[in-house]
Every structure is written in C-alpha cells, then in structure tokens.
Design a protein around this motif. Structure first.
Motif, PDB file in Angstrom:
ATOM      1  N   LEU A  28       0.844  -1.182   0.000  1.00 36.67           N
ATOM      2  CA  LEU A  28       0.000   0.000   0.000  1.00 36.67           C
ATOM      3  C   LEU A  28       0.886   1.242   0.000  1.00 36.67           C
ATOM      4  N   VAL A  29       0.608   2.156  -0.915  1.00 34.98           N
ATOM      5  CA  VAL A  29       1.397   3.376  -1.045  1.00 34.98           C
ATOM      6  C   VAL A  29       0.566   4.550  -0.537  1.00 34.98           C
ATOM      7  N   GLY A  30       1.066   5.229   0.485  1.00 32.13           N
ATOM      8  CA  GLY A  30       0.333   6.312   1.112  1.00 32.13           C
ATOM      9  C   GLY A  30       0.599   7.663   0.482  1.00 32.13           C
ATOM     10  N   MET A  31      -0.276   8.583   0.812  1.00 28.95           N
ATOM     11  CA  MET A  31      -0.168   9.951   0.324  1.00 28.95           C
ATOM     12  C   MET A  31      -0.454  10.889   1.489  1.00 28.95           C
ATOM     13  N   GLN A  32       0.035  12.123   1.378  1.00 32.99           N
ATOM     14  CA  GLN A  32      -0.231  13.143   2.385  1.00 32.99           C
ATOM     15  C   GLN A  32      -0.707  14.409   1.698  1.00 32.99           C
ATOM     16  N   MET A  33      -1.518  15.174   2.416  1.00 36.25           N
ATOM     17  CA  MET A  33      -2.056  16.414   1.886  1.00 36.25           C
ATOM     18  C   MET A  33      -1.251  17.608   2.399  1.00 36.25           C
ATOM     19  N   PRO A  34      -1.135  18.674   1.591  1.00 38.53           N
ATOM     20  CA  PRO A  34      -0.401  19.864   2.034  1.00 38.53           C
ATOM     21  C   PRO A  34      -1.114  20.560   3.185  1.00 38.53           C
ATOM     22  N   PRO A  35      -0.394  21.418   3.920  1.00 32.70           N
ATOM     23  CA  PRO A  35      -0.950  22.072   5.112  1.00 32.70           C
ATOM     24  C   PRO A  35      -2.205  22.900   4.855  1.00 32.70           C
ATOM     25  N   ASN A  36      -2.363  23.419   3.629  1.00 40.84           N
ATOM     26  CA  ASN A  36      -3.522  24.275   3.369  1.00 40.84           C
ATOM     27  C   ASN A  36      -4.847  23.519   3.418  1.00 40.84           C
ATOM     28  N   TYR A  37      -4.792  22.198   3.507  1.00 42.89           N
ATOM     29  CA  TYR A  37      -6.015  21.418   3.689  1.00 42.89           C
ATOM     30  C   TYR A  37      -6.449  21.378   5.154  1.00 42.89           C
ATOM     31  N   GLY A  38      -5.612  21.895   6.022  1.00 37.57           N
ATOM     32  CA  GLY A  38      -5.913  21.879   7.449  1.00 37.57           C
ATOM     33  C   GLY A  38      -5.173  20.759   8.138  1.00 37.57           C
ATOM     34  N   ALA A  39      -4.618  21.050   9.302  1.00 31.61           N
ATOM     35  CA  ALA A  39      -3.803  20.068  10.019  1.00 31.61           C
ATOM     36  C   ALA A  39      -4.599  18.825  10.387  1.00 31.61           C
ATOM     37  N   ASP A  40      -5.842  19.009  10.831  1.00 31.84           N
ATOM     38  CA  ASP A  40      -6.653  17.863  11.255  1.00 31.84           C
ATOM     39  C   ASP A  40      -6.982  16.958  10.078  1.00 31.84           C
ATOM     40  N   TYR A  41      -7.383  17.547   8.957  1.00 30.17           N
ATOM     41  CA  TYR A  41      -7.702  16.746   7.773  1.00 30.17           C
ATOM     42  C   TYR A  41      -6.469  16.004   7.280  1.00 30.17           C
ATOM     43  N   ALA A  42      -5.337  16.705   7.225  1.00 31.11           N
ATOM     44  CA  ALA A  42      -4.096  16.086   6.754  1.00 31.11           C
ATOM     45  C   ALA A  42      -3.716  14.907   7.642  1.00 31.11           C
ATOM     46  N   ARG A  43      -3.897  15.071   8.958  1.00 25.26           N
ATOM     47  CA  ARG A  43      -3.564  13.992   9.890  1.00 25.26           C
ATOM     48  C   ARG A  43      -4.470  12.789   9.675  1.00 25.26           C
ATOM     49  N   ARG A  44      -5.774  13.033   9.549  1.00 21.97           N
ATOM     50  CA  ARG A  44      -6.721  11.932   9.373  1.00 21.97           C
ATOM     51  C   ARG A  44      -6.534  11.235   8.033  1.00 21.97           C
ATOM     52  N   PHE A  45      -6.190  12.005   7.004  1.00 22.88           N
ATOM     53  CA  PHE A  45      -5.964  11.409   5.691  1.00 22.88           C
ATOM     54  C   PHE A  45      -4.753  10.480   5.718  1.00 22.88           C
ATOM     55  N   ALA A  46      -3.650  10.936   6.280  1.00 22.43           N
ATOM     56  CA  ALA A  46      -2.457  10.088   6.363  1.00 22.43           C
ATOM     57  C   ALA A  46      -2.721   8.864   7.226  1.00 22.43           C
TER      58      ALA A  46
END
Length: 215
Positions: free
Chosen positions: A138-156
């Motif tokens: 499984l290859v993960g991805m992360q979102m940039p900070p402008n998506y919001g810290a909480d969203y980025a954390r939950r996405f990762a």
C-alpha cells in the motif's frame, strides 16, 4: 479382506498424487512475479515523456537486480479509490498478479470525498488482492498544510490503519523528499500537483525497499 484391500488401494492412490501436488506447488512458487500497479496520475506518467515515470523505472531496476518480474501498469490519471475498486476484479482475473501495488487516494482528497469511503475502498482492494493470492504493498499519500492540520492527519492515518488491519507493508508518503522539501516547487510541473521527471527516481526509491522485501 475387502475393506483392508480398499483402504490400502486408497492410500496408494493418495501417495501417488502426492508427487504431482508437490510438483504443482513448486511450479507455483517458481512462477515469475507479476507486479500489478493500480494507481492514478502519479503512476501513469502524467505530463511526462514515456518511460520516465517511477513505474517504468521500476522495470529497469528489476532488470538491474536480475529479478525476472513482469510489471503491469494499470494506473489511470484522475482515478479515485472507487475507480480502482471497480477496475480491480477484472485486472486480477486478467493478469493473475503475484504482487499488487495500490497507489490511490490523492484524488479522493482533492475532490473532497468522505475519508471513510477512501478507507473502505482501499481495505476492500487489499482484501481482494490477498484473496487472489497476491502480496500487497500500500502506497500512502499526504495532503499539504492548506487542507488543514486535522484533515491532513486523518488522511495520512487512514493508510496506516488499512495497512495495520490487513497486515500489509506501507510506503507512508510516495512524495517524501519531493513535496516536503524547502524548494519543492522546482520538482513539480507547472500545475504544482504532478512531479517532474527528475523527481520520479526518488519516488521509486521510496517504494523500492518495501517492494523488494515482498519479492
């Protein structure tokens, strides 16, 4: 007497099939690996010269390492986890992969799709690939900070959760060393979403250690 003879004959028949079964098992184990990559534009060479993306570079790495594996790149630009889920059963039947690399999820986030759906789709794809006898990365991805810290954390975290639940290895961030460096814009195409060709060797280096273990 009849019963003893019948049992003896049955035992001999079973013994006779044992070498054949063992031979079939050896053939299956010796089958050359088939690596199926199910991804989005990050794996589909979007905006790049043909042969310069990380999946094409993977084929060259395998040849250099003298690993006789076939790579099937079934990545589609713009694909979501739902799209990958819909395509996967036919891909498994067609190619019979020994290994499946799942690189999806970024477009789910870009479109604002529910994270629960992304997680469920990834988990289903891993489960179906395993049921077909393939080892999964499984290859993960992360979102940039402008998506919001909480969203980025939950996405990762959803990639970590799926990998843990299904007991598969995880590449935490395909764009590590590319998107998270000070002057990252120099490594991206003008859209600032897709890496330039010179970034793809690093992408392969992020994937290779975990994939090499599976091979």
């Amino acid at each position: 007497m009849f019963r003893r003879d019948f049992i003896a004959a049955g035992a001999l028949a079973l013994l006779g099939t044992a070498p054949a079964l063992a031979q079939q098992s050896r053939k299956a184990a010796a089958r050359a690996p088939v690596i199926l990559v199910v991804g989005d534009s990050l794996s589909a060479e979007y905006g790049l010269p043909r042969g310069s993306g990380w999946v094409a570079l993977l084929e060259k790495r395998l040849a250099q390492e003298k690993i006789g594996a076939t790579v099937v790149n079934a990545s589609v630009s713009g694909d979501t986890t739902a799209g990958g889920r819909a395509r996967l059963p036919a891909l498994l039947r067609q190619h019979g992969p020994t290994h499946v690399v799942i690189e999806l999820g970024a477009n789910d986030a870009l479109r604002g799709l529910p994270l629960t759906n992304t997680r469920d789709n990834l988990a289903w794809m891993v489960e179906q690939s395993q049921a077909a006898g393939a080892r999964v990365l499984l290859v993960g991805m992360q979102m940039p900070p402008n998506y919001g810290a909480d969203y980025a954390r939950r996405f990762a975290a959803l990639f970590e959760a799926v990998a843990k639940e299904r007991k598969v290895p995880l590449v935490p961030f395909l764009l590590h060393g590319i998107a998270d460096v000070p002057d990252s814009t120099a490594l991206f195409q003008p859209d600032r979403i897709h890496p330039r060709a010179e970034a793809h060797p690093r992408m392969l280096d992020n994937v290779w250690p975990q994939l090499r273990k599976l091979l």
